[in-house]
Design a protein around this motif. Structure first.
Motif, PDB file in Angstrom:
ATOM      1  N   LYS A 123      61.426   2.929  40.460  1.00 16.88           N
ATOM      2  CA  LYS A 123      61.063   1.537  40.768  1.00 16.88           C
ATOM      3  C   LYS A 123      62.113   0.573  40.228  1.00 16.88           C
ATOM      4  O   LYS A 123      62.513  -0.375  40.902  1.00 16.88           O
ATOM      5  CB  LYS A 123      59.699   1.210  40.166  1.00 16.88           C
ATOM      6  N   VAL A 124      62.535   0.806  38.992  1.00 20.71           N
ATOM      7  CA  VAL A 124      63.563  -0.043  38.385  1.00 20.71           C
ATOM      8  C   VAL A 124      64.864   0.076  39.167  1.00 20.71           C
ATOM      9  O   VAL A 124      65.533  -0.925  39.465  1.00 20.71           O
ATOM     10  CB  VAL A 124      63.783   0.351  36.907  1.00 20.71           C
ATOM     11  N   TYR A 125      65.211   1.293  39.522  1.00 23.46           N
ATOM     12  CA  TYR A 125      66.461   1.540  40.274  1.00 23.46           C
ATOM     13  C   TYR A 125      66.420   0.875  41.645  1.00 23.46           C
ATOM     14  O   TYR A 125      67.381   0.209  42.053  1.00 23.46           O
ATOM     15  CB  TYR A 125      66.664   3.048  40.413  1.00 23.46           C
ATOM     16  N   ASP A 126      65.314   1.047  42.375  1.00 27.50           N
ATOM     17  CA  ASP A 126      65.206   0.482  43.725  1.00 27.50           C
ATOM     18  C   ASP A 126      65.293  -1.041  43.685  1.00 27.50           C
ATOM     19  O   ASP A 126      65.948  -1.660  44.536  1.00 27.50           O
ATOM     20  CB  ASP A 126      63.889   0.910  44.380  1.00 27.50           C
ATOM     21  N   PHE A 127      64.626  -1.655  42.718  1.00 25.18           N
ATOM     22  CA  PHE A 127      64.683  -3.107  42.607  1.00 25.18           C
ATOM     23  C   PHE A 127      66.107  -3.563  42.305  1.00 25.18           C
ATOM     24  O   PHE A 127      66.597  -4.545  42.862  1.00 25.18           O
ATOM     25  CB  PHE A 127      63.744  -3.591  41.508  1.00 25.18           C
ATOM     26  N   ALA A 128      66.767  -2.838  41.408  1.00 21.29           N
ATOM     27  CA  ALA A 128      68.136  -3.197  41.024  1.00 21.29           C
ATOM     28  C   ALA A 128      69.074  -3.150  42.224  1.00 21.29           C
ATOM     29  O   ALA A 128      69.880  -4.066  42.436  1.00 21.29           O
ATOM     30  CB  ALA A 128      68.625  -2.265  39.921  1.00 21.29           C
ATOM     31  N   ARG A 129      68.969  -2.117  43.023  1.00 23.14           N
ATOM     32  CA  ARG A 129      69.845  -1.995  44.188  1.00 23.14           C
ATOM     33  C   ARG A 129      69.494  -3.048  45.239  1.00 23.14           C
ATOM     34  O   ARG A 129      70.391  -3.579  45.907  1.00 23.14           O
ATOM     35  CB  ARG A 129      69.743  -0.591  44.789  1.00 23.14           C
ATOM     36  N   LYS A 130      68.218  -3.337  45.387  1.00 23.07           N
ATOM     37  CA  LYS A 130      67.791  -4.356  46.356  1.00 23.07           C
ATOM     38  C   LYS A 130      68.328  -5.735  45.980  1.00 23.07           C
ATOM     39  O   LYS A 130      68.718  -6.521  46.844  1.00 23.07           O
ATOM     40  CB  LYS A 130      66.265  -4.390  46.423  1.00 23.07           C
ATOM     41  N   GLU A 131      68.361  -6.021  44.678  1.00 22.38           N
ATOM     42  CA  GLU A 131      68.822  -7.321  44.201  1.00 22.38           C
ATOM     43  C   GLU A 131      70.341  -7.393  44.069  1.00 22.38           C
ATOM     44  O   GLU A 131      70.884  -8.426  43.674  1.00 22.38           O
ATOM     45  CB  GLU A 131      68.181  -7.631  42.844  1.00 22.38           C
ATOM     46  N   GLY A 132      71.024  -6.303  44.375  1.00 25.09           N
ATOM     47  CA  GLY A 132      72.485  -6.305  44.285  1.00 25.09           C
ATOM     48  C   GLY A 132      73.003  -6.285  42.862  1.00 25.09           C
ATOM     49  O   GLY A 132      74.109  -6.773  42.590  1.00 25.09           O
ATOM     50  N   MET A 133      72.223  -5.718  41.958  1.00 24.12           N
ATOM     51  CA  MET A 133      72.631  -5.657  40.558  1.00 24.12           C
ATOM     52  C   MET A 133      73.864  -4.765  40.408  1.00 24.12           C
ATOM     53  O   MET A 133      74.026  -3.782  41.135  1.00 24.12           O
ATOM     54  CB  MET A 133      71.468  -5.108  39.724  1.00 24.12           C
ATOM     55  N   SER A 134      74.736  -5.108  39.477  1.00 25.61           N
ATOM     56  CA  SER A 134      75.946  -4.315  39.263  1.00 25.61           C
ATOM     57  C   SER A 134      75.571  -2.920  38.772  1.00 25.61           C
ATOM     58  O   SER A 134      74.565  -2.746  38.076  1.00 25.61           O
ATOM     59  CB  SER A 134      76.853  -4.995  38.237  1.00 25.61           C
ATOM     60  N   PRO A 135      76.368  -1.905  39.134  1.00 26.49           N
ATOM     61  CA  PRO A 135      76.085  -0.539  38.672  1.00 26.49           C
ATOM     62  C   PRO A 135      75.977  -0.452  37.152  1.00 26.49           C
ATOM     63  O   PRO A 135      75.138   0.282  36.618  1.00 26.49           O
ATOM     64  CB  PRO A 135      77.279   0.264  39.198  1.00 26.49           C
ATOM     65  N   ARG A 136      76.815  -1.196  36.454  1.00 29.58           N
ATOM     66  CA  ARG A 136      76.777  -1.152  34.993  1.00 29.58           C
ATOM     67  C   ARG A 136      75.426  -1.628  34.467  1.00 29.58           C
ATOM     68  O   ARG A 136      74.881  -1.045  33.526  1.00 29.58           O
ATOM     69  CB  ARG A 136      77.894  -2.028  34.431  1.00 29.58           C
ATOM     70  N   THR A 137      74.862  -2.671  35.095  1.00 26.74           N
ATOM     71  CA  THR A 137      73.590  -3.211  34.619  1.00 26.74           C
ATOM     72  C   THR A 137      72.432  -2.286  34.936  1.00 26.74           C
ATOM     73  O   THR A 137      71.583  -2.028  34.083  1.00 26.74           O
ATOM     74  CB  THR A 137      73.338  -4.605  35.237  1.00 26.74           C
ATOM     75  N   TRP A 138      72.364  -1.756  36.187  1.00 29.90           N
ATOM     76  CA  TRP A 138      71.217  -0.901  36.485  1.00 29.90           C
ATOM     77  C   TRP A 138      71.291   0.430  35.725  1.00 29.90           C
ATOM     78  O   TRP A 138      70.250   1.003  35.377  1.00 29.90           O
ATOM     79  CB  TRP A 138      71.018  -0.701  37.981  1.00 29.90           C
ATOM     80  N   ARG A 139      72.486   0.899  35.452  1.00 30.76           N
ATOM     81  CA  ARG A 139      72.592   2.109  34.637  1.00 30.76           C
ATOM     82  C   ARG A 139      72.080   1.845  33.218  1.00 30.76           C
ATOM     83  O   ARG A 139      71.393   2.682  32.615  1.00 30.76           O
ATOM     84  CB  ARG A 139      74.042   2.593  34.589  1.00 30.76           C
ATOM     85  N   GLU A 140      72.432   0.685  32.676  1.00 32.23           N
ATOM     86  CA  GLU A 140      71.969   0.340  31.341  1.00 32.23           C
ATOM     87  C   GLU A 140      70.457   0.131  31.326  1.00 32.23           C
ATOM     88  O   GLU A 140      69.785   0.492  30.350  1.00 32.23           O
ATOM     89  CB  GLU A 140      72.683  -0.923  30.845  1.00 32.23           C
ATOM     90  N   ALA A 141      69.904  -0.429  32.406  1.00 34.12           N
ATOM     91  CA  ALA A 141      68.454  -0.615  32.489  1.00 34.12           C
ATOM     92  C   ALA A 141      67.750   0.740  32.447  1.00 34.12           C
ATOM     93  O   ALA A 141      66.770   0.930  31.710  1.00 34.12           O
ATOM     94  CB  ALA A 141      68.090  -1.371  33.763  1.00 34.12           C
ATOM     95  N   LEU A 142      68.240   1.700  33.219  1.00 35.44           N
ATOM     96  CA  LEU A 142      67.645   3.039  33.209  1.00 35.44           C
ATOM     97  C   LEU A 142      67.808   3.699  31.845  1.00 35.44           C
ATOM     98  O   LEU A 142      66.886   4.364  31.342  1.00 35.44           O
ATOM     99  CB  LEU A 142      68.287   3.911  34.290  1.00 35.44           C
ATOM    100  N   ARG A 143      68.980   3.520  31.245  1.00 32.45           N
ATOM    101  CA  ARG A 143      69.213   4.122  29.924  1.00 32.45           C
ATOM    102  C   ARG A 143      68.251   3.557  28.881  1.00 32.45           C
ATOM    103  O   ARG A 143      67.728   4.283  28.035  1.00 32.45           O
ATOM    104  CB  ARG A 143      70.657   3.872  29.489  1.00 32.45           C
ATOM    105  N   LEU A 144      67.998   2.248  28.954  1.00 30.88           N
ATOM    106  CA  LEU A 144      67.109   1.622  27.987  1.00 30.88           C
ATOM    107  C   LEU A 144      65.663   2.068  28.170  1.00 30.88           C
ATOM    108  O   LEU A 144      64.935   2.234  27.185  1.00 30.88           O
ATOM    109  CB  LEU A 144      67.219   0.100  28.083  1.00 30.88           C
ATOM    110  N   VAL A 145      65.240   2.255  29.418  1.00 32.41           N
ATOM    111  CA  VAL A 145      63.891   2.789  29.637  1.00 32.41           C
ATOM    112  C   VAL A 145      63.772   4.152  28.959  1.00 32.41           C
ATOM    113  O   VAL A 145      62.802   4.437  28.253  1.00 32.41           O
ATOM    114  CB  VAL A 145      63.574   2.911  31.143  1.00 32.41           C
TER     115      VAL A 145
END
Length: 243
Positions: A123-145
């Motif tokens: 869910k976090v990943y799909d939202f990040a890609r939908k919003e055009g989040m940078s790869p560095r940010t969505w990777r860090e979001a997943l890492r923090l979860v």
């Protein structure tokens, strides 16, 4: 509503925290902890207990696990006020808190931590890609979860921290862009001054070994900045010449 209180240091100077709450009979109770993170977790558990469980003093996370938001706050407290070791840098805490609050907790914050599965990572990943989040940010979001859930496992809140199966490896295009940015990106004045301040700070570090090493490296950093010399030119000077 349970409240967290910072107590005065004990006779040995150790910092302590307490959680204070009222029983259904109106009696005030208090539990003391050696770390802020443990106190945060206990407080969150007291705040989600059902009325029938108000008599329970020790946390029973299997029956009333805290939300991911509560565990994330305890995770940040543990980074900021660790029982052992050095705290994380303030800028690191700010980045962690920002990513969690903006990209993770709006989707998973109210879920009980024991109900999080690998699908929630998606869910976090799909939202990040939908919003055009940078790869560095969505990777860090997943890492923090993952880091928050691992923290929950270490504290006994959940039995096993779930993992995700999302491929977080940089693509070939991303690796090429990173190399290009690293090779060609000029440093801003603020970045240069930050490097100089860091070199100054390391040369005065409380750790004698670190201070000794950077007492020699610090002049080299200043030489780089104020001469514009290339790496090969800087290497031409013996280390003993940097003082």
């Amino acid at each position: 509503m349970a409240t967290l209180i910072k107590l005065k240091p004990d006779s040995k100077g150790a910092i302590r925290y307490a959680v204070r709450w009222k029983t259904p009979q109106g009696k005030t109770k208090q539990e003391t902890f050696g770390s802020r993170a443990d106190a945060e977790l206990f407080r969150s558990q007291k705040n989600v207990e059902r009325p029938a469980l108000r008599k329970v003093v020790a946390p029973n996370f299997k029956k009333d696990a805290p939300t991911l938001s509560a565990v994330a706050n305890a995770f940040l407290s543990d980074k900021e006020h660790p029982k052992e070791g050095d705290p994380a840098e303030p800028v690191t805490i700010r980045v962690y808190r920002s990513i969690l609050q903006e990209h993770v907790l709006p989707h998973l914050g109210e879920k009980r931590v024991d109900t999080i599965t690998k699908e929630d990572f998606r869910k976090v990943y799909d939202f990040a890609r939908k919003e055009g989040m940078s790869p560095r940010t969505w990777r860090e979001a997943l890492r923090l979860v993952g880091a928050v859930l691992t923290f929950a496992e270490r504290k006994g809140v959940i039995a096993i921290a779930p993992k995700h199966d999302i491929d977080t490896r940089p693509t070939r295009k991303e690796r090429a862009k990173t190399r290009l940015d690293t090779d060609e990106k000029p440093y801003t004045p603020d970045e240069v001054y930050t490097m100089l301040r860091a070199a100054d700070s390391l040369a005065q570090d409380a750790n004698k070994q670190i201070a000794s090493v950077w007492a020699r490296y610090r002049p080299m950093v200043y030489f780089f900045v104020y001469t514009g010399a290339r790496l090969g030119e800087v290497r031409g000077f013996p280390r003993k010449d940097y003082r």
